[in-house]
Motif scaffolding. Structure first.
Motif, PDB file in Angstrom:
ATOM      1  N   CYS A 130       5.304  -3.299   7.924  1.00 33.30           N
ATOM      2  CA  CYS A 130       4.866  -1.607   7.824  1.00 33.30           C
ATOM      3  C   CYS A 130       4.151  -1.188   6.819  1.00 33.30           C
ATOM      4  O   CYS A 130       4.826  -1.455   5.846  1.00 33.30           O
ATOM      5  N   GLY A 131       2.864  -0.750   6.784  1.00 32.57           N
ATOM      6  CA  GLY A 131       2.436   0.030   5.808  1.00 32.57           C
ATOM      7  C   GLY A 131       3.154   1.355   5.024  1.00 32.57           C
ATOM      8  O   GLY A 131       2.893   1.487   3.743  1.00 32.57           O
ATOM      9  N   ASP A 132       3.951   1.844   5.684  1.00 31.59           N
ATOM     10  CA  ASP A 132       4.682   3.023   5.329  1.00 31.59           C
ATOM     11  C   ASP A 132       5.702   2.454   4.200  1.00 31.59           C
ATOM     12  O   ASP A 132       6.100   3.368   3.421  1.00 31.59           O
ATOM     13  N   PHE A 133       6.226   1.105   3.978  1.00 29.48           N
ATOM     14  CA  PHE A 133       7.093   0.978   2.938  1.00 29.48           C
ATOM     15  C   PHE A 133       6.461   1.221   1.614  1.00 29.48           C
ATOM     16  O   PHE A 133       6.701   1.726   0.768  1.00 29.48           O
ATOM     17  N   GLY A 134       5.199   0.641   1.584  1.00 33.50           N
ATOM     18  CA  GLY A 134       4.195   0.639   0.521  1.00 33.50           C
ATOM     19  C   GLY A 134       4.051   2.224   0.136  1.00 33.50           C
ATOM     20  O   GLY A 134       4.107   2.786  -1.002  1.00 33.50           O
ATOM     21  N   THR A 135       3.599   3.044   1.355  1.00 32.41           N
ATOM     22  CA  THR A 135       3.257   4.582   1.172  1.00 32.41           C
ATOM     23  C   THR A 135       4.459   5.174   0.490  1.00 32.41           C
ATOM     24  O   THR A 135       4.384   5.819  -0.504  1.00 32.41           O
ATOM     25  N   MET A 136       5.693   4.914   0.949  1.00 33.61           N
ATOM     26  CA  MET A 136       6.862   5.625   0.450  1.00 33.61           C
ATOM     27  C   MET A 136       7.314   5.246  -1.227  1.00 33.61           C
ATOM     28  O   MET A 136       7.479   6.103  -2.009  1.00 33.61           O
ATOM     29  N   ASN A 137       6.840   3.790  -1.627  1.00 31.27           N
ATOM     30  CA  ASN A 137       7.211   3.547  -2.896  1.00 31.27           C
ATOM     31  C   ASN A 137       6.301   4.210  -3.718  1.00 31.27           C
ATOM     32  O   ASN A 137       6.759   4.856  -4.748  1.00 31.27           O
ATOM     33  N   GLY A 138       5.021   4.361  -3.453  1.00 30.20           N
ATOM     34  CA  GLY A 138       4.093   5.210  -4.050  1.00 30.20           C
ATOM     35  C   GLY A 138       4.441   6.496  -4.279  1.00 30.20           C
ATOM     36  O   GLY A 138       4.123   6.939  -5.350  1.00 30.20           O
ATOM     37  N   MET A 139       4.866   7.253  -3.159  1.00 28.29           N
ATOM     38  CA  MET A 139       5.270   8.500  -3.332  1.00 28.29           C
ATOM     39  C   MET A 139       6.611   8.675  -4.436  1.00 28.29           C
ATOM     40  O   MET A 139       6.641   9.703  -5.212  1.00 28.29           O
ATOM     41  N   MET A 140       7.489   7.676  -4.210  1.00 28.76           N
ATOM     42  CA  MET A 140       8.550   7.738  -5.097  1.00 28.76           C
ATOM     43  C   MET A 140       8.070   7.691  -6.501  1.00 28.76           C
ATOM     44  O   MET A 140       8.789   8.318  -7.547  1.00 28.76           O
ATOM     45  N   LYS A 141       7.223   6.763  -6.822  1.00 32.07           N
ATOM     46  CA  LYS A 141       7.035   6.466  -8.186  1.00 32.07           C
ATOM     47  C   LYS A 141       6.169   7.800  -8.538  1.00 32.07           C
ATOM     48  O   LYS A 141       6.400   8.247  -9.799  1.00 32.07           O
ATOM     49  N   ALA A 142       5.180   8.225  -7.745  1.00 35.62           N
ATOM     50  CA  ALA A 142       4.385   9.461  -8.347  1.00 35.62           C
ATOM     51  C   ALA A 142       5.423  10.608  -8.716  1.00 35.62           C
ATOM     52  O   ALA A 142       5.229  11.296  -9.656  1.00 35.62           O
TER      53      ALA A 142
END
Lengths: 288, 587
Positions: A22-34
Motif C-alpha cells: 500500500c502507498g500509505d506506508f511510504g506516505t507515512m514514513n515521509g510524514m514522520m521524516k518531515a
C-alpha cells in the motif's frame, strides 16, 4: 523540542493493517521524516486523521492524535492549532475524506490559511469499503458502483486549492521516498496552510493508477530549473495541465499572512486562571 | 396612578425598532426600574411586522403579559397585531402625517396621540430621529423624567459625536413638549425612579459572559437565530483574554473546530439552534466517546426542520438527551432565567472538564431575546471557581503510563474518570478515536474491553450523581396538593402566574428544573401530590415523559453491549435468572 529526535520516534508499536505494498506506508514514513527533520517530537505534535485506510495513520504513528469522523479532520486540526500555536499540527486523510465528504472544509481550510500541514493520500479509489470510485477516479474507471466508469469529471484538488487562494500547493508520490519527505518537510516549514496531495497507490482495488503508471508519467518540477513556485501563472499552467502528472512544490506564496498571524494567535489557550479574569466585573458593568 | 407600565414600539423590520426599544429599556434600567423585554419579529432583514416590548416596574418583573398600555405604532399593522393586548385607556402614539397612517382608526376607548414625529425630528436635525421623538412622547405620557433618556442616548450614539447625541436629546424633548402643549389629557401613569443600579442583558449575552468568566478561550460557530448573539458577544471580548472566535463554514465544522481546541486543552464552546444541533450530532458521539470536555449551547427555537425560526419552543429536549447513534453519556443543563444562563454556563464548563464529556446548555428563544434587569451582584465574579478535573501535572504523567511507558487516556478508573494530559506534555502523547478503543485510545473490538469502556463511561455519570448537586428551584406553597413542574425558561411566567392564582385562592407548589440529565429524582414529590402538572413549551410533553419514565419502575432489564448478538441458549438462561432473582442482568 529535542534535536536528537529520530523519525522512528514517531512510529507506534502497532503494526499497520494496510495491504502489503500500500502507498500509505511510504506516505507515512515521509510524514514522520518531515516531522523529525523539522525539529518536532511526538509530545509537541498533533496528528488528526479522517476515516478510510488513510485514517488509520494516527494509530500507527506516535504523537498526540485524534482519529475523527469522516471528512471533518481539517476543522479539528485548525481548532488544535488555534488553541495552542506551539503545537505542530498535521492533518492526514484520503481522497474521499478530503475531496468528497470533506470538500467544503478543504476549501475553507485552504482560504483560512492556518499554519498547519495537510497530507492527502490520494489513491483514486475507495479502498476500505472494497473498491468504489472516488472523487479523483478517472471518468472511465470501472468499479463496483461504476460498471462503465463514473462518467463524471474527476476533482482536481490542486486546482481547488489554487482557486481557494492556497498558499502552498504541492504533489508527491509515496514511492519516491526522498522527494516525498522533502516536499512534506517544505509544507511543514511553510508559514500557512501546507497542502500536499500524495499519489499513494492502492494495490488491491486500483489497477489503473498504479506504481508503474505514476513512475512512468510523473514529471518532477523540482528538477525543472525553469519552474518558479512563486510564479502564479506558471503554477496555474501546471495545475490545469490535464495531460501530465506533476511532482513537487507547484505553488508557494510566502507573502500572505497565516491565520495565526493575521488574528494574533500566539497564546496557549489552555492556560487559564483559577477563577474569573481579574477585570471580569467590567464585563458586568458594560450592561449598565 | 399606575406605577407599572407595559410599553411597545412596533413597525417594519428596518425601522430601528430594536434599537429604539433598547434605548427606552436602558433608560428605565438606569433610572433604577426593573425591566423585562420581549420581541415580536420575523426572519427577514426589511419589511414584516416587528415589535420591541417592555414591561417595567419598581419590583422585579419575570414575564410578559397580555397587556399593552402605551404603543408607538409606526404602521397600521402594529395596531392590528396588538389589538388583543390593548385595552381601554391604552395610548397609541402615531404620526398622522405619514401617508400610510392618515386613516388610522383608534379603537374605541383608547387614546390616539397624533404627533408629527417626522417633522419634529427634522426640526431637531433629521428625520432619522423620529423614533426618538416618539420616546419623548412616551416619557410625557408615562410621567417618566426625560433626563433618564439622555444617558442611554449617550450610550447609543456617543461614538457618533456630541452633536448627534445633542440632536437626539432635542428630538426627545420636542416630542415631549408637543404632547404637553397639544393634548391636555391627564395620563394615568407615574413611573418612579429609584437609586438602584441595574444591569440589563439577555440570555445569549449572559451565556457569553458566563463563558468568559469560566475561562472559555475558544468559540466556533455558524450564525443562526436565536443563538448568534452569543458569538457576537464573544467577538471582540474573548480576544482580551487571549482567546479567539472562529466563524465556521457550517456547524459540522464549528463543533469539530471546538473539539480540536478542547483536545489542545482550551475551554471551548459552540452555540447553535436546532438545525445546527442536527448537524453537530454527527460529531457529538465522537466528542463523547473520546471523552473530550466541550460545552455545546442549544438556543432552542421552533422546529422541526426550519420550523418557525423566530418563535419560541422547547422542542429539542429529546434530541439533546438521546441524539446521535449508539449510547454515550452527556449532561444536559437548561437555565431557567437570564441570570441562570450565566451561572449554568460556568457550571457546564466545570462539569465538562471534571467528567470529561460534552455538556449541553440549552436555553431558548425567549431567554435569548429577553433583556432583563438584575442587580450586578447577581453576576458575582469573585464566586467563580474553575475546576479542571483530572488534569495530570507534568510530574505525575509517569504514574498514568503502562509498563511500556505509554500514557493511558481512557484508563478505566474506579470513578470512571481517566487521567488527561494536554498536547505538549512530555510523556503524555496518546491518540484517541471514535472507534471503540482500549485504555490507550486505540481501536479495539475485544468484547471485554468494549464492556470495560462502556461501563467506565457510564460510571462517570454515577460518580457525578454522587458528587454534584442535581437540585431544583422551589417556589410557592410547599404543602400544596397541586404540584407544578417545569424546566427551562418558563420559570418567570409560572412565578407570576402563581401570583394571579394566589389572588384567586389557588395555592400551588412549583419545582423549576434546570438539570435535565443527570436530574433530581422527583418520585417522592410526584407521589405525594394529588395533582401534578408539567408545564413546557412543546406539543409532546418531552419532560413530562421523562418524569413518568422516572417514576415507573416495573420493568426488569436484560442488556447486552459487547458487540455480539443475543444467543438463544444464553438468553433463556438469563431470563430464568431474572425470574429467580428479580435482579438486572448484564451479559
Amino acid at each position: 523540542m529535542s534535536s536528537d529526535v529520530r523519525f522512528t520516534d514517531f512510529k507506534s508499536d502497532k503494526q499497520p493493517t494496510w495491504c502489503p505494498g500500500c502507498g500509505d506506508f511510504g506516505t507515512m514514513n515521509g510524514m514522520m521524516k518531515a516531522l523529525a527533520e523539522t525539529g518536532n517530537d511526538p509530545d509537541n505534535t498533533f496528528i488528526v486523521a479522517g476515516i478510510g485506510c488513510s485514517g488509520k495513520i494516527g494509530t500507527y504513528m506516535h504523537s498526540y492524535a485524534l482519529h475523527g469522523v469522516h471528512g471533518r479532520a481539517l476543522p479539528v486540526g485548525i481548532g488544535v492549532k488555534a488553541a495552542n500555536p506551539e503545537l505542530e499540527v498535521m492533518v492526514a486523510g484520503g481522497d474521499g475524506d478530503g475531496y468528497s465528504i470533506g470538500v467544503g472544509h478543504f476549501i475553507h481550510a485552504v482560504r483560512r490559511n492556518m499554519d498547519i500541514t495537510y497530507v492527502v493520500m490520494d489513491n483514486r479509489i475507495y479502498g476500505l469499503t472494497k473498491g468504489q470510485f472516488s472523487p479523483t477516479s478517472r471518468e472511465d474507471f470501472e468499479t463496483s458502483t461504476s460498471p462503465e466508469g463514473p462518467k463524471q469529471a474527476p476533482v482536481n484538488p490542486l486546482a481547488l486549492a489554487l482557486a481557494a487562494g492556497g498558499t502552498f500547493i504541492a504533489q508527491s508520490f509515496s514511492s519516491d521516498a526522498q522527494r516525498h519527505a522533502e516536499i512534506v518537510k517544505r509544507a511543514v516549514e511553510h508559514d500557512g496552510f501546507g497542502f500536499v496531495n500524495v499519489y499513494s497507490p492502492c494495490v488491491t482495488f486500483n489497477d489503473v493508477d498504479t506504481y508503474d503508471y505514476f513512475r512512468d508519467s510523473l514529471v518532477d518540477l523540482g528538477e525543472d530549473e525553469d519552474h518558479d513556485p512563486t510564479d502564479y501563472d506558471q503554477a496555474t499552467e501546471a495545475i490545469l495541465d490535464s495531460d501530465a502528472e506533476y511532482q513537487g512544490v507547484i505553488y508557494q506564496d510566502e507573502e500572505s499572512a497565516s491565520y495565526n498571524e493575521a488574528h494574533g494567535l500566539t497564546e496557549n489557550m489552555a492556560d487559564i486562571p483559577d477563577g474569573a479574569p481579574e477585570d471580569a466585573m467590567d464585563l458586568v458593568r458594560e450592561f449598565y | 396612578m399606575h406605577k407599572d407600565l407595559n410599553w411597545a414600539i412596533g413597525g417594519e423590520a428596518g425601522d430601528g425598532i430594536d434599537s429604539t426599544g433598547k434605548i427606552f429599556a436602558q433608560a428605565l434600567s438606569r433610572a433604577g426600574r426593573h425591566v423585562f423585554t420581549s420581541k415580536d419579529f420575523a426572519s427577514r432583514i426589511r419589511g414584516g411586522y416587528t415589535a420591541y416590548k417592555v414591561r417595567t416596574s419598581v419590583d422585579r418583573v419575570e414575564s410578559v403579559v397580555d397587556r399593552l398600555d402605551i404603543l408607538i405604532a409606526l404602521t397600521q399593522r402594529t395596531v392590528d397585531e396588538n389589538l388583543d393586548e390593548l385595552h381601554e385607556g391604552s395610548v397609541i402614539i402615531y404620526d398622522g402625517e405619514r401617508t400610510t397612517m392618515q386613516d388610522l382608526e383608534i379603537p374605541e376607548g383608547m387614546i390616539g396621540l397624533d404627533v408629527p414625529l417626522k417633522s419634529l425630528a427634522e426640526d431637531a436635525g433629521g428625520a432619522i430621529m423620529r423614533n426618538v421623538v416618539a420616546l419623548g412622547v412616551a416619557c410625557e405620557v408615562a410621567s417618566f423624567p426625560i433626563e433618564n433618556l439622555d444617558e442611554s442616548l449617550e450610550k447609543r450614539f456617543g461614538d457618533k459625536g456630541t452633536a448627534i447625541v445633542d440632536n437626539n436629546k432635542e428630538a426627545a424633548r420636542l416630542g415631549q413638549e408637543y404632547v404637553e402643549e397639544t393634548y391636555d389629557h391627564a395620563f394615568e401613569y407615574e413611573l418612579e425612579t429609584t437609586d438602584n443600579d441595574y444591569v440589563l442583558l439577555n440570555g445569549d449575552e449572559a451565556i457569553g459572559m458566563g463563558a468568559l468568566a469560566a475561562g472559555c478561550r475558544f468559540y466556533a460557530g455558524y450564525p443562526i437565530t436565536p443563538a448568534t448573539d452569543v458569538m457576537e458577544y464573544l467577538t471582540g471580548r474573548i480576544e482580551r483574554y487571549g482567546g479567539s472566535v472562529i466563524q465556521a463554514e457550517d456547524e459540522l465544522s464549528a463543533i469539530n473546530l471546538a473539539l480540536g481546541a478542547a483536545r489542545a486543552g482550551a475551554r471551548a464552546m459552540t452555540a447553535t439552534s436546532g438545525p445546527g444541533i442536527d448537524l453537530m450530532t454527527e460529531t457529538f458521539g465522537l466528542v463523547a466517546t473520546t471523552e473530550t470536555p466541550l460545552v455545546i449551547c442549544d438556543v432552542m427555537r421552533s422546529g422541526p426542520s426550519t420550523g418557525m425560526p423566530t418563535k419560541q419552543e422547547q422542542g429539542d429536549l429529546n434530541q439533546l438527551l438521546y441524539g446521535g447513534h449508539g449510547e454515550v453519556p452527556r449532561f444536559v443543563v437548561a437555565p431557567t432565567t437570564v441570570a441562570e444562563c450565566f451561572h449554568k454556563t460556568i457550571e457546564a464548563f466545570n462539569l465538562a472538564e471534571k467528567y470529561q464529556l460534552p455538556v449541553y446548555v440549552t436555553s431558548d428563544l425567549s431567554l435569548a431575546v429577553t433583556e432583563q434587569t438584575f442587580a450586578p451582584e447577581e453576576f458575582d465574579m469573585d464566586e467563580v471557581e474553575i475546576e479542571r478535573g483530572n488534569l495530570v501535572e507534568p510530574g505525575d504523567v509517569e504514574s498514568w503510563q503502562n509498563d511500556q511507558g505509554q500514557f493511558q487516556p481512557h484508563y478505566p478508573t474506579e470513578d470512571g474518570i481517566s487521567p488527561r494530559t494536554l498536547p505538549g506534555t512530555a510523556g503524555g502523547a496518546h491518540m484517541t478515536t471514535g472507534l471503540e478503543h482500549d485504555e490507550l485510545g486505540r481501536r479495539t473490538e475485544d468484547t471485554d474491553v468494549r464492556i470495560d469502556q462502556v461501563d467506565k463511561r457510564s460510571r462517570k455519570v454515577e460518580t457525578a450523581v454522587e458528587r454534584e448537586q442535581w437540585d431544583y428551584r422551589e417556589f410557592g406553597d410547599a404543602d400544596s396538593d397541586v404540584l407544578l413542574i417545569s424546566w427551562g425558561s418558563n420559570e418567570g411566567a409560572i412565578r407570576e402566574a402563581m401570583e394571579f392564582l394566589d389572588d384567586d385562592g389557588v395555592s400551588v407548589r412549583f419545582l423549576s428544573c434546570s438539570y435535565m440529565f443527570p436530574r433530581a429524582d422527583l418520585s417522592e414529590e410526584i407521589e405525594s401530590a394529588e395533582e401534578v402538572i408539567v408545564v413546557e413549551c412543546n406539543a409532546g410533553g418531552q419532560f413530562a415523559d421523562l418524569l413518568e419514565h422516572d417514576t415507573l419502575s416495573r420493568v426488569d432489564r436484560i442488556n447486552k453491549y459487547n458487540g455480539v448478538r443475543f444467543k438463544a441458549d444464553e438468553l433463556a438462561s438469563e431470563i430464568k435468572d431474572v425470574l429467580a432473582t428479580g435482579a438486572e442482568v448484564t451479559a
